[in-house]
Design a protein around this motif. Sequence first.
Motif, PDB file in Angstrom:
ATOM      1  N   VAL A  54       1.435  -1.288   0.008  1.00 51.90           N
ATOM      2  CA  VAL A  54       0.463   0.318  -0.091  1.00 51.90           C
ATOM      3  C   VAL A  54       1.116   1.109  -0.461  1.00 51.90           C
ATOM      4  CG1 VAL A  54      -1.872   1.542   1.341  1.00 51.90           C
ATOM      5  CG2 VAL A  54      -1.890  -1.068   1.276  1.00 51.90           C
ATOM      6  N   ASN A  55       1.562   1.309   0.877  1.00 55.50           N
ATOM      7  CA  ASN A  55       2.947   2.556   0.746  1.00 55.50           C
ATOM      8  C   ASN A  55       3.647   2.779  -0.151  1.00 55.50           C
ATOM      9  OD1 ASN A  55       1.742   3.430   3.511  1.00 55.50           O
ATOM     10  ND2 ASN A  55       3.720   2.364   4.866  1.00 55.50           N
ATOM     11  N   GLN A  56       4.460   1.664  -0.827  1.00 60.87           N
ATOM     12  CA  GLN A  56       4.714   1.639  -2.027  1.00 60.87           C
ATOM     13  C   GLN A  56       3.675   2.065  -3.119  1.00 60.87           C
ATOM     14  OE1 GLN A  56       6.147  -2.184  -2.800  1.00 60.87           O
ATOM     15  NE2 GLN A  56       7.721  -2.186  -1.027  1.00 60.87           N
ATOM     16  N   LEU A  57       2.435   1.779  -3.368  1.00 61.46           N
ATOM     17  CA  LEU A  57       1.794   2.389  -4.066  1.00 61.46           C
ATOM     18  C   LEU A  57       0.840   4.129  -3.692  1.00 61.46           C
ATOM     19  CD1 LEU A  57      -0.748  -0.273  -4.808  1.00 61.46           C
ATOM     20  CD2 LEU A  57       0.836   0.464  -6.118  1.00 61.46           C
ATOM     21  N   LYS A  58       1.271   4.783  -2.550  1.00 58.15           N
ATOM     22  CA  LYS A  58       0.955   5.685  -2.309  1.00 58.15           C
ATOM     23  C   LYS A  58       2.138   6.846  -2.798  1.00 58.15           C
ATOM     24  CE  LYS A  58      -1.813   4.826   1.942  1.00 58.15           C
ATOM     25  NZ  LYS A  58      -2.311   6.033   2.055  1.00 58.15           N
ATOM     26  N   VAL A  59       3.632   6.176  -2.731  1.00 54.60           N
ATOM     27  CA  VAL A  59       4.905   6.273  -3.028  1.00 54.60           C
ATOM     28  C   VAL A  59       4.589   6.998  -4.491  1.00 54.60           C
ATOM     29  CG1 VAL A  59       6.930   6.490  -3.663  1.00 54.60           C
ATOM     30  CG2 VAL A  59       6.654   5.686  -1.377  1.00 54.60           C
ATOM     31  N   ARG A  60       4.544   5.629  -5.404  1.00 52.48           N
ATOM     32  CA  ARG A  60       4.612   5.597  -7.336  1.00 52.48           C
ATOM     33  C   ARG A  60       2.789   6.913  -7.497  1.00 52.48           C
ATOM     34  NH1 ARG A  60       5.768   6.101 -11.625  1.00 52.48           N
ATOM     35  NH2 ARG A  60       4.460   4.889 -13.040  1.00 52.48           N
ATOM     36  N   THR A 110      -9.263  17.024 -13.397  1.00 55.07           N
ATOM     37  CA  THR A 110      -9.632  16.994 -14.427  1.00 55.07           C
ATOM     38  C   THR A 110      -9.732  14.937 -14.398  1.00 55.07           C
ATOM     39  OG1 THR A 110      -8.694  18.819 -15.483  1.00 55.07           O
ATOM     40  CG2 THR A 110      -9.096  17.122 -16.397  1.00 55.07           C
ATOM     41  N   HIS A 111      -9.260  14.164 -13.899  1.00 54.26           N
ATOM     42  CA  HIS A 111      -8.610  12.895 -14.471  1.00 54.26           C
ATOM     43  C   HIS A 111      -9.217  12.049 -13.615  1.00 54.26           C
ATOM     44  CE1 HIS A 111      -6.572  14.432 -18.029  1.00 54.26           C
ATOM     45  NE2 HIS A 111      -5.605  14.760 -17.691  1.00 54.26           N
ATOM     46  N   LEU A 112      -8.972  12.309 -12.353  1.00 48.34           N
ATOM     47  CA  LEU A 112      -9.095  11.817 -10.753  1.00 48.34           C
ATOM     48  C   LEU A 112     -10.004  13.207  -9.996  1.00 48.34           C
ATOM     49  CD1 LEU A 112      -6.934   9.431 -10.136  1.00 48.34           C
ATOM     50  CD2 LEU A 112      -8.488   8.787 -10.921  1.00 48.34           C
ATOM     51  N   ARG A 113     -11.508  13.086 -10.102  1.00 46.41           N
ATOM     52  CA  ARG A 113     -12.389  14.500  -9.940  1.00 46.41           C
ATOM     53  C   ARG A 113     -12.253  13.968  -8.409  1.00 46.41           C
ATOM     54  NH1 ARG A 113     -15.626  18.003 -10.822  1.00 46.41           N
ATOM     55  NH2 ARG A 113     -16.989  18.985  -9.604  1.00 46.41           N
ATOM     56  N   GLY A 114     -11.955  14.604  -7.379  1.00 45.82           N
ATOM     57  CA  GLY A 114     -12.468  14.672  -6.127  1.00 45.82           C
ATOM     58  C   GLY A 114     -11.116  13.911  -5.053  1.00 45.82           C
ATOM     59  N   LEU A 115      -9.782  13.237  -6.391  1.00 45.51           N
ATOM     60  CA  LEU A 115      -8.855  12.938  -5.174  1.00 45.51           C
ATOM     61  C   LEU A 115      -8.606  13.742  -3.987  1.00 45.51           C
ATOM     62  CD1 LEU A 115      -7.217  10.087  -4.555  1.00 45.51           C
ATOM     63  CD2 LEU A 115      -5.601  11.661  -6.578  1.00 45.51           C
ATOM     64  N   ILE A 116      -8.209  13.027  -3.259  1.00 45.97           N
ATOM     65  CA  ILE A 116      -8.015  14.086  -1.836  1.00 45.97           C
ATOM     66  C   ILE A 116      -6.767  13.604  -1.987  1.00 45.97           C
ATOM     67  CG2 ILE A 116      -7.903  14.750   0.498  1.00 45.97           C
ATOM     68  CD1 ILE A 116     -10.530  13.299   0.731  1.00 45.97           C
ATOM     69  N   THR A 117      -5.209  14.313  -2.302  1.00 47.22           N
ATOM     70  CA  THR A 117      -3.945  14.317  -2.246  1.00 47.22           C
ATOM     71  C   THR A 117      -3.612  13.932  -1.500  1.00 47.22           C
ATOM     72  OG1 THR A 117      -3.019  15.985  -3.069  1.00 47.22           O
ATOM     73  CG2 THR A 117      -3.960  14.664  -4.850  1.00 47.22           C
ATOM     74  N   LEU A 118      -3.778  14.481  -0.062  1.00 44.29           N
ATOM     75  CA  LEU A 118      -3.189  14.425   1.152  1.00 44.29           C
ATOM     76  C   LEU A 118      -3.225  13.798   1.428  1.00 44.29           C
ATOM     77  CD1 LEU A 118      -4.696  17.471   2.735  1.00 44.29           C
ATOM     78  CD2 LEU A 118      -2.231  17.483   2.316  1.00 44.29           C
ATOM     79  N   ASN A 119      -4.960  12.292   1.419  1.00 41.25           N
ATOM     80  CA  ASN A 119      -5.299  11.256   1.936  1.00 41.25           C
ATOM     81  C   ASN A 119      -4.389  10.198   1.293  1.00 41.25           C
ATOM     82  OD1 ASN A 119      -6.535  12.865   3.486  1.00 41.25           O
ATOM     83  ND2 ASN A 119      -8.133  11.812   2.881  1.00 41.25           N
ATOM     84  N   ALA A 120      -4.389  10.418  -0.194  1.00 39.10           N
ATOM     85  CA  ALA A 120      -3.671   8.955  -0.727  1.00 39.10           C
ATOM     86  C   ALA A 120      -2.508   8.904  -0.791  1.00 39.10           C
ATOM     87  CB  ALA A 120      -4.495   9.907  -2.600  1.00 39.10           C
ATOM     88  N   TYR A 121      -1.613  10.016  -0.487  1.00 36.21           N
ATOM     89  CA  TYR A 121      -0.267  10.139  -0.457  1.00 36.21           C
ATOM     90  C   TYR A 121       0.320   9.265   1.083  1.00 36.21           C
ATOM     91  CZ  TYR A 121       0.428  13.343  -4.184  1.00 36.21           C
ATOM     92  OH  TYR A 121       0.448  13.921  -5.609  1.00 36.21           O
ATOM     93  N   ARG A 122      -0.407   9.441   2.061  1.00 42.15           N
ATOM     94  CA  ARG A 122      -0.143   9.866   3.280  1.00 42.15           C
ATOM     95  C   ARG A 122       0.328   8.278   3.553  1.00 42.15           C
ATOM     96  NH1 ARG A 122      -5.051  11.275   6.060  1.00 42.15           N
ATOM     97  NH2 ARG A 122      -4.359  13.641   6.116  1.00 42.15           N
ATOM     98  N   ALA A 123       1.154   8.122   4.348  1.00 41.21           N
ATOM     99  CA  ALA A 123       1.657   6.627   4.869  1.00 41.21           C
ATOM    100  C   ALA A 123       1.008   5.871   6.292  1.00 41.21           C
ATOM    101  CB  ALA A 123       3.217   5.702   4.996  1.00 41.21           C
ATOM    102  N   ILE A 124       0.849   4.867   6.015  1.00 42.10           N
ATOM    103  CA  ILE A 124       0.333   3.862   7.195  1.00 42.10           C
ATOM    104  C   ILE A 124       1.464   3.413   8.153  1.00 42.10           C
ATOM    105  CG2 ILE A 124      -1.191   1.728   8.260  1.00 42.10           C
ATOM    106  CD1 ILE A 124      -2.743   2.547   4.917  1.00 42.10           C
ATOM    107  N   THR A 125       1.257   3.685   9.472  1.00 41.94           N
ATOM    108  CA  THR A 125       2.584   3.409  10.228  1.00 41.94           C
ATOM    109  C   THR A 125       1.868   1.660  11.008  1.00 41.94           C
ATOM    110  OG1 THR A 125       3.210   5.880  10.531  1.00 41.94           O
ATOM    111  CG2 THR A 125       3.710   3.538  12.209  1.00 41.94           C
ATOM    112  N   LEU A 126       3.370   0.647  10.762  1.00 44.75           N
ATOM    113  CA  LEU A 126       2.858  -0.502  11.403  1.00 44.75           C
ATOM    114  C   LEU A 126       3.927  -0.745  12.272  1.00 44.75           C
ATOM    115  CD1 LEU A 126       1.392  -3.199  11.220  1.00 44.75           C
ATOM    116  CD2 LEU A 126       2.831  -4.497   9.490  1.00 44.75           C
ATOM    117  N   LEU A 127       3.628  -0.983  13.168  1.00 44.01           N
ATOM    118  CA  LEU A 127       4.856  -1.421  14.582  1.00 44.01           C
ATOM    119  C   LEU A 127       5.000  -2.701  15.380  1.00 44.01           C
ATOM    120  CD1 LEU A 127       4.619   1.962  15.892  1.00 44.01           C
ATOM    121  CD2 LEU A 127       5.868   1.927  14.567  1.00 44.01           C
ATOM    122  N   ASP A 128       5.401  -2.816  15.396  1.00 42.79           N
ATOM    123  CA  ASP A 128       5.659  -4.916  16.283  1.00 42.79           C
ATOM    124  C   ASP A 128       5.443  -4.195  18.023  1.00 42.79           C
ATOM    125  OD1 ASP A 128       5.429  -6.285  13.797  1.00 42.79           O
ATOM    126  OD2 ASP A 128       7.382  -5.966  13.919  1.00 42.79           O
ATOM    127  N   ALA A 129       4.551  -4.533  18.399  1.00 39.70           N
ATOM    128  CA  ALA A 129       3.963  -4.079  19.798  1.00 39.70           C
ATOM    129  C   ALA A 129       5.469  -3.487  20.962  1.00 39.70           C
ATOM    130  CB  ALA A 129       4.509  -5.560  20.369  1.00 39.70           C
TER     131      ALA A 129
END
Length: 309
Positions: free
Chosen positions: A117-123, A145-164
């Motif tokens: 998911v995070n690689q696609l966000k970077v891409r 024009t090409h992706l009406r309504g895309l919120i780039t701030l949300n689309a770029y934002r990485a998800i953080t995964l931690l091990d306990a």
Amino acid sequence: MSQYDAVAALHQCVNQLEAELNQLQQQLQSLHLLAGRVFSLPPVVKGKEHDPIRTIDVRQHLGSEALQLGMEHYCRLFMQHQSEQISTKAAVRLPGALCFAADMVQSARLHQQVACVNQLKVRLEQIITVESGVESEERFDFVHTHLRGLITLNAYRAITLLDAPNTVRFGWANKHIVKNLSRKEVLEKLERGLKAGRAVAPWSREQWAEKVLEEIEAIRSLPANARLKIKRPVKVQPIARTWNIQQQKQTQLACPSPLLVLCADKNQVPALGELLNYDAEQVKHRYKPQAEKLFAIIPRLHLYSDRLV
């Protein structure tokens, strides 16, 4: 890459991102939720994006309600996913943490899925900001024009995964984005804006072009050795501080989305702190260095110099 190819890549990337986010959602829902604590913040209303923030009232959500809100938040990529009254220019934040029991196989799969998911966000950001060849002043129009309504701030934002980690505490951070620029870089930026031929309300295109020309002349009138600096305030944002006892290490993380926490031992769930309401009047700085004296040159760009025009 031609702009035609960039548009095709853009659609393909977003479609794949949505599919992988749905896959992530399914994986998380198959795990046992050990603890969930997220904090919803008041939405930013359209037209109020630049209003100063003095207070933020926080609402806490626990358990299955926190999980549901977290799942919806990760998948919110388009303005169609939220109320029309909410601004798409301001980030929608949902700080907090979701803790799951996961064995070695489940943990490996989830790490792989989050990485995908995070690689696609970077891409996606690479396609929009580099490969499209579109100047920064024209990117909003290009994307919508090409992706009406895309919120780039949300689309770029990485998800953080931690091990306990052992504890996860929450708080607020204020900061500035500071960037030193040469006179040439500033002039190039202004000239690109001039060539774009856009109008900025309440001015007409001709009036706006005149204002930009005045800004260009102001920069050219500065001494050659004048220092130029963008010092843009970033509005207060939620952060998380994790503590690992074994490493004796504290880590501070931006926390615009719930942290995903995996626990191999369901009896060792991290202690999750609370995010208190924000009140600017109560903020205390441990150390605030003497600020360098700077003069505003172009306020709309937060551009300052050590010299007067």
